[in-house]
Design a protein around this motif. Structure first.
Motif, PDB file in Angstrom:
ATOM      1  N   SER A  72       0.820  -1.215   0.000  1.00  0.00           N
ATOM      2  CA  SER A  72       0.000   0.000   0.000  1.00  0.00           C
ATOM      3  C   SER A  72       0.854   1.265   0.000  1.00  0.00           C
ATOM      4  O   SER A  72       0.379   2.347  -0.311  1.00  0.00           O
ATOM      5  N   SER A  73       2.137   1.123   0.319  1.00  0.00           N
ATOM      6  CA  SER A  73       3.025   2.295   0.328  1.00  0.00           C
ATOM      7  C   SER A  73       3.584   2.610  -1.055  1.00  0.00           C
ATOM      8  O   SER A  73       4.173   3.675  -1.265  1.00  0.00           O
ATOM      9  N   ALA A  74       3.408   1.700  -1.985  1.00  0.00           N
ATOM     10  CA  ALA A  74       3.890   1.933  -3.346  1.00  0.00           C
ATOM     11  C   ALA A  74       2.918   2.834  -4.100  1.00  0.00           C
ATOM     12  O   ALA A  74       1.772   3.045  -3.689  1.00  0.00           O
ATOM     13  N   VAL A  75       3.382   3.380  -5.216  1.00  0.00           N
ATOM     14  CA  VAL A  75       2.542   4.258  -6.043  1.00  0.00           C
ATOM     15  C   VAL A  75       1.499   3.420  -6.776  1.00  0.00           C
ATOM     16  O   VAL A  75       1.819   2.370  -7.345  1.00  0.00           O
ATOM     17  N   LYS A  76       0.257   3.875  -6.766  1.00  0.00           N
ATOM     18  CA  LYS A  76      -0.786   3.157  -7.496  1.00  0.00           C
ATOM     19  C   LYS A  76      -0.467   3.177  -8.994  1.00  0.00           C
ATOM     20  O   LYS A  76      -0.123   4.220  -9.544  1.00  0.00           O
ATOM     21  N   ILE A  77      -0.605   2.017  -9.617  1.00  0.00           N
ATOM     22  CA  ILE A  77      -0.265   1.907 -11.032  1.00  0.00           C
ATOM     23  C   ILE A  77      -1.111   2.836 -11.893  1.00  0.00           C
ATOM     24  O   ILE A  77      -0.680   3.303 -12.950  1.00  0.00           O
ATOM     25  N   THR A  78      -2.313   3.140 -11.427  1.00  0.00           N
ATOM     26  CA  THR A  78      -3.201   4.032 -12.177  1.00  0.00           C
ATOM     27  C   THR A  78      -2.708   5.479 -12.173  1.00  0.00           C
ATOM     28  O   THR A  78      -3.207   6.304 -12.937  1.00  0.00           O
ATOM     29  N   ASN A  79      -1.753   5.797 -11.307  1.00  0.00           N
ATOM     30  CA  ASN A  79      -1.205   7.158 -11.253  1.00  0.00           C
ATOM     31  C   ASN A  79       0.108   7.313 -12.018  1.00  0.00           C
ATOM     32  O   ASN A  79       0.709   8.386 -12.010  1.00  0.00           O
ATOM     33  N   ILE A  80       0.554   6.249 -12.672  1.00  0.00           N
ATOM     34  CA  ILE A  80       1.827   6.288 -13.388  1.00  0.00           C
ATOM     35  C   ILE A  80       1.616   6.735 -14.837  1.00  0.00           C
ATOM     36  O   ILE A  80       0.674   6.294 -15.512  1.00  0.00           O
ATOM     37  N   ASP A  81       2.502   7.590 -15.311  1.00  0.00           N
ATOM     38  CA  ASP A  81       2.489   8.021 -16.706  1.00  0.00           C
ATOM     39  C   ASP A  81       3.409   7.103 -17.509  1.00  0.00           C
ATOM     40  O   ASP A  81       4.631   7.169 -17.398  1.00  0.00           O
ATOM     41  N   PHE A  82       2.824   6.237 -18.301  1.00  0.00           N
ATOM     42  CA  PHE A  82       3.586   5.277 -19.097  1.00  0.00           C
ATOM     43  C   PHE A  82       3.795   5.754 -20.540  1.00  0.00           C
ATOM     44  O   PHE A  82       4.001   4.943 -21.435  1.00  0.00           O
ATOM     45  N   SER A  83       3.747   7.051 -20.765  1.00  0.00           N
ATOM     46  CA  SER A  83       3.776   7.551 -22.141  1.00  0.00           C
ATOM     47  C   SER A  83       5.122   7.349 -22.841  1.00  0.00           C
ATOM     48  O   SER A  83       5.184   7.273 -24.066  1.00  0.00           O
ATOM     49  N   GLY A  84       6.219   7.265 -22.075  1.00  0.00           N
ATOM     50  CA  GLY A  84       7.536   7.067 -22.694  1.00  0.00           C
ATOM     51  C   GLY A  84       7.950   5.611 -22.718  1.00  0.00           C
ATOM     52  O   GLY A  84       7.136   4.695 -22.504  1.00  0.00           O
ATOM     53  N   ASN A  85       9.226   5.373 -23.007  1.00  0.00           N
ATOM     54  CA  ASN A  85       9.751   4.009 -22.938  1.00  0.00           C
ATOM     55  C   ASN A  85       9.712   3.527 -21.493  1.00  0.00           C
ATOM     56  O   ASN A  85      10.161   4.234 -20.589  1.00  0.00           O
ATOM     57  N   ALA A  86       9.173   2.343 -21.289  1.00  0.00           N
ATOM     58  CA  ALA A  86       8.997   1.853 -19.917  1.00  0.00           C
ATOM     59  C   ALA A  86       9.166   0.348 -19.861  1.00  0.00           C
ATOM     60  O   ALA A  86       8.794  -0.380 -20.791  1.00  0.00           O
ATOM     61  N   VAL A  87       9.714  -0.121 -18.739  1.00  0.00           N
ATOM     62  CA  VAL A  87       9.793  -1.551 -18.469  1.00  0.00           C
ATOM     63  C   VAL A  87       9.225  -1.806 -17.078  1.00  0.00           C
ATOM     64  O   VAL A  87       9.588  -1.138 -16.112  1.00  0.00           O
ATOM     65  N   SER A  88       8.282  -2.732 -17.008  1.00  0.00           N
ATOM     66  CA  SER A  88       7.681  -3.111 -15.728  1.00  0.00           C
ATOM     67  C   SER A  88       8.120  -4.517 -15.359  1.00  0.00           C
ATOM     68  O   SER A  88       8.106  -5.429 -16.196  1.00  0.00           O
ATOM     69  N   VAL A  89       8.509  -4.693 -14.102  1.00  0.00           N
ATOM     70  CA  VAL A  89       9.033  -5.971 -13.633  1.00  0.00           C
ATOM     71  C   VAL A  89       7.956  -6.715 -12.848  1.00  0.00           C
ATOM     72  O   VAL A  89       7.361  -6.169 -11.913  1.00  0.00           O
ATOM     73  N   ILE A  90       7.713  -7.967 -13.245  1.00  0.00           N
ATOM     74  CA  ILE A  90       6.801  -8.863 -12.538  1.00  0.00           C
ATOM     75  C   ILE A  90       7.653  -9.868 -11.769  1.00  0.00           C
ATOM     76  O   ILE A  90       8.538 -10.508 -12.341  1.00  0.00           O
ATOM     77  N   GLY A  91       7.395 -10.012 -10.469  1.00  0.00           N
ATOM     78  CA  GLY A  91       8.262 -10.829  -9.626  1.00  0.00           C
ATOM     79  C   GLY A  91       7.826 -12.270  -9.447  1.00  0.00           C
ATOM     80  O   GLY A  91       6.768 -12.698  -9.930  1.00  0.00           O
ATOM     81  N   ASN A  92       8.645 -13.003  -8.748  1.00  0.00           N
ATOM     82  CA  ASN A  92       8.418 -14.398  -8.411  1.00  0.00           C
ATOM     83  C   ASN A  92       7.093 -14.588  -7.681  1.00  0.00           C
ATOM     84  O   ASN A  92       6.681 -13.745  -6.886  1.00  0.00           O
ATOM     85  N   GLU A  93       6.431 -15.729  -7.950  1.00  0.00           N
ATOM     86  CA  GLU A  93       5.111 -15.992  -7.388  1.00  0.00           C
ATOM     87  C   GLU A  93       5.087 -15.916  -5.860  1.00  0.00           C
ATOM     88  O   GLU A  93       4.115 -15.442  -5.271  1.00  0.00           O
ATOM     89  N   ALA A  94       6.137 -16.376  -5.206  1.00  0.00           N
ATOM     90  CA  ALA A  94       6.149 -16.406  -3.736  1.00  0.00           C
ATOM     91  C   ALA A  94       6.874 -15.215  -3.123  1.00  0.00           C
ATOM     92  O   ALA A  94       6.440 -14.664  -2.108  1.00  0.00           O
ATOM     93  N   ASN A  95       7.983 -14.807  -3.739  1.00  0.00           N
ATOM     94  CA  ASN A  95       8.858 -13.815  -3.113  1.00  0.00           C
ATOM     95  C   ASN A  95       8.834 -12.437  -3.765  1.00  0.00           C
ATOM     96  O   ASN A  95       9.444 -11.506  -3.243  1.00  0.00           O
ATOM     97  N   GLY A  96       8.156 -12.320  -4.873  1.00  0.00           N
ATOM     98  CA  GLY A  96       8.063 -11.014  -5.531  1.00  0.00           C
ATOM     99  C   GLY A  96       9.351 -10.606  -6.220  1.00  0.00           C
ATOM    100  O   GLY A  96      10.233 -11.425  -6.500  1.00  0.00           O
TER     101      GLY A  96
END
Length: 257
Positions: A194-218
């Motif tokens: 809950s302390s992270a930035v909500k994804i809906t508030n991010i501006d993805f208009s430029g080049n961007a890479v999003s990281v998806i983590g491990n199922e158990a450990n993130g």
């Protein structure tokens, strides 16, 4: 063309290893496909057919497609139902199998919207993310310490998207992301916090890479450390986190909307 009638044939045994062993796949620089849709999809991909196996029954259903694959494949084998069952990874084999050459060229990630998978181990999740990535228009996928993307379960879960997406493997994801940042990419790590930035508030208009983590450990701590932002998908209810495949699909949707 050659006929194979024994499931103990060495060619059959070696081909079966391509379905079951990542080590065999990378030692031979080959992976294996099963089923009409996946095998025929190779004709519209960058991959080259190696060995084709098919039963007479499947030929009666798809003569033109089998003929097209036969012209491209280096070896063609007509097999019986016993051999088909030996090769199959499913309960009801269709009777067509194909080994495919891995690409030897060094792939590169270009500009755009990229997804990085950090230690995602479930082939169903990896395949689902790759399938969603193609459907939504993601420009490329980076894998790091993940299950083999050429695992038969991952390929089936991707519905053939593995054959069409630009997928590269990183031996050092932290370095890869730092290099991408120097090229103008913003790096975002997804976290269930809950302390992270909500994804809906991010501006993805430029080049961007999003990281998806491990199922158990993130996402790993060193990856978080080089990220521009830690982002989270807002959730209601009492669920602590989302399945990696679901989180990946939502993240990619937000990146591209």
């Amino acid at each position: 063309m050659e006929k194979i009638t024994s499931k103990n044939n060495i060619i059959v045994k070696d081909t079966k290893k391509l379905f079951t062993s990542s080590k065999a796949r990378y030692e031979n620089r080959r992976f294996a496909l099963e089923g009409a849709r996946l095998c025929f999809d190779v004709l519209n991909s960058v991959y080259k057919p190696d060995s084709l196996f098919y039963t007479e029954d499947i030929y009666e259903k798809y003569p033109s497609e089998i003929d097209a694959l036969s012209k491209e494949a280096k070896q063609v084998y007509v097999i019986n139902s016993q051999v088909s069952e030996k090769l199959s990874e499913t309960k009801s084999p269709q009777g067509v199998f194909l080994t495919v050459e891995m690409s030897n060229g060094k792939q590169a990630i270009g500009n755009g919207k990229i997804v990085a998978l950090d230690n995602v181990q479930d082939p169903a999740n990896v395949g689902a993310i790759i399938r969603s990535a193609e459907a939504l228009g993601i420009d490329g996928i980076i894998t790091y310490n993940c299950c083999d993307v050429f695992n038969s379960k991952a390929i089936r879960a991707s519905m053939g998207s593995v054959l069409r997406m630009n997928i590269i493997n990183s031996n050092d994801l932290q370095k890869t992301l730092v290099d991408m940042k120097s090229q103008g990419f913003k790096v975002y790590s997804t976290v269930p916090s809950s302390s992270a930035v909500k994804i809906t508030n991010i501006d993805f208009s430029g080049n961007a890479v999003s990281v998806i983590g491990n199922e158990a450990n993130g996402v790993e701590e060193n990856i978080k450390a080089v990220s521009d932002e830690l982002i989270t998908i807002p959730m209601l209810g009492r669920a602590e986190s989302l399945n990696a495949g679901v989180a990946g699909a939502i993240t990619m949707w937000e990146m591209l909307r």
